[in-house]
Design a protein around this motif. Sequence first.
Motif, short mmCIF file in Angstrom:
data_model
loop_
_atom_site.label_atom_id
_atom_site.label_comp_id
_atom_site.label_asym_id
_atom_site.label_seq_id
_atom_site.Cartn_x
_atom_site.Cartn_y
_atom_site.Cartn_z
N UNK A 238 42.46 47.90 28.31
CA UNK A 238 42.03 47.87 29.57
C UNK A 238 41.58 49.54 29.99
N UNK A 239 40.63 50.01 29.27
CA UNK A 239 40.33 51.27 29.31
C UNK A 239 39.12 51.46 29.70
N UNK A 240 38.47 52.48 29.36
CA UNK A 240 37.01 52.96 30.05
C UNK A 240 36.03 51.83 30.32
N UNK A 241 36.21 51.18 29.12
CA UNK A 241 35.05 49.97 28.96
C UNK A 241 35.31 48.96 30.19
N UNK A 242 36.69 48.70 30.36
CA UNK A 242 36.97 47.91 31.58
C UNK A 242 37.08 48.44 33.14
N UNK A 243 37.15 49.60 33.10
CA UNK A 243 36.65 50.28 34.26
C UNK A 243 35.39 50.30 34.73
N UNK A 244 34.33 50.58 33.80
CA UNK A 244 33.00 50.38 33.85
C UNK A 244 32.53 49.15 34.34
N UNK A 245 33.25 47.91 33.78
CA UNK A 245 32.85 46.67 34.18
C UNK A 245 33.25 46.51 35.49
N UNK A 246 34.32 46.78 35.82
CA UNK A 246 35.05 46.57 37.32
C UNK A 246 34.02 47.66 38.46
N UNK A 247 33.74 48.62 37.98
CA UNK A 247 32.72 49.23 38.93
C UNK A 247 31.58 48.81 38.98
N UNK A 248 30.86 48.20 37.92
CA UNK A 248 29.52 47.60 37.79
C UNK A 248 29.55 46.26 38.94
N UNK A 249 30.86 45.28 38.66
CA UNK A 249 31.15 44.09 39.33
C UNK A 249 31.38 44.59 41.18
N UNK A 250 32.06 45.53 41.19
CA UNK A 250 32.21 45.82 42.66
C UNK A 250 30.81 46.30 43.33
N UNK A 251 30.16 47.09 42.52
CA UNK A 251 28.70 47.47 43.04
C UNK A 251 27.78 46.19 43.38
N UNK A 252 27.86 45.30 42.34
CA UNK A 252 27.12 44.01 42.29
C UNK A 252 27.54 43.43 43.87
#
Length: 258
Positions: A238-252
């Motif tokens: 649960x590193x930068x890759x996960x944080x990136x996806x969570x950000x993308x998910x929230x923006x969506x």
Amino acid sequence: MPCSTGRPSRSGPSPTSAGSAEVSVAVTPDGYADAVRGDRFVMPAERRLPLSCVLDVLEGRAQHPGVLYVQKQCSNLLTELPQLLPDLEPHVPWASEALGKMPDAVNFWLGEAAAVTSLHKDHYENLYCVVSGEKHFLLHPPSDRPFIPYELYTPATYQLTKEGSFKMVDEEAMEKVPWIPLDPLAPDLAQYPSYSQAQALHCTVQTGEMLYLPALWFHHVQQSHGCMAVNFWYDMEYDLKYSYFQLLDSLTKASGLN
């Protein structure tokens, strides 16, 4: 001839081999387990059947209502079919070295051609090995998240009646489940126009081949009849890759694209 519990196949494994081992089998009327059906997220009926019984159905020697799929994702190879372990590596050495860990689960898959895995993602690094037959993957990278719809659904489970028919029963104690309603093989672009911007990748994994499916990649899976596979799940970091996806998910979600 109906498929019964406890009977090894006459031409298959003996009672002392894997053929007599009972396995958890997902049973559905149409091959879709864990999928949106109407306004419900429907999970399969589950039965415990000898592996030989499943093989009899696949090879036309016996009958069973619905579509059968051995797909219990709880390290079922280790817990239900330990007889097969001498024929398999316990992990994927290069993956274990690269990821710095051993797999969290080793799963066994066997089913009919009608058994389809609906579009979804997993929080695991997935090494998918086809032992026999073919698996057909439709893939989307995590960056396609803005174009992939999610909706909340009341969870339900198929129940198989004594007469061999199916009924859908709501799971009232469970919270609503977020799931992808779209069928990527026949997308309803009038209802989900954003999906036209997604770029699907198609991949066929044949006998003796392995697919590395990274964590958080969306995948829809079909197979040839009687396809047998084993996959190794390594828990993701649960590193930068996960944080990136969570950000993308929230923006969506915030932008109303969901």
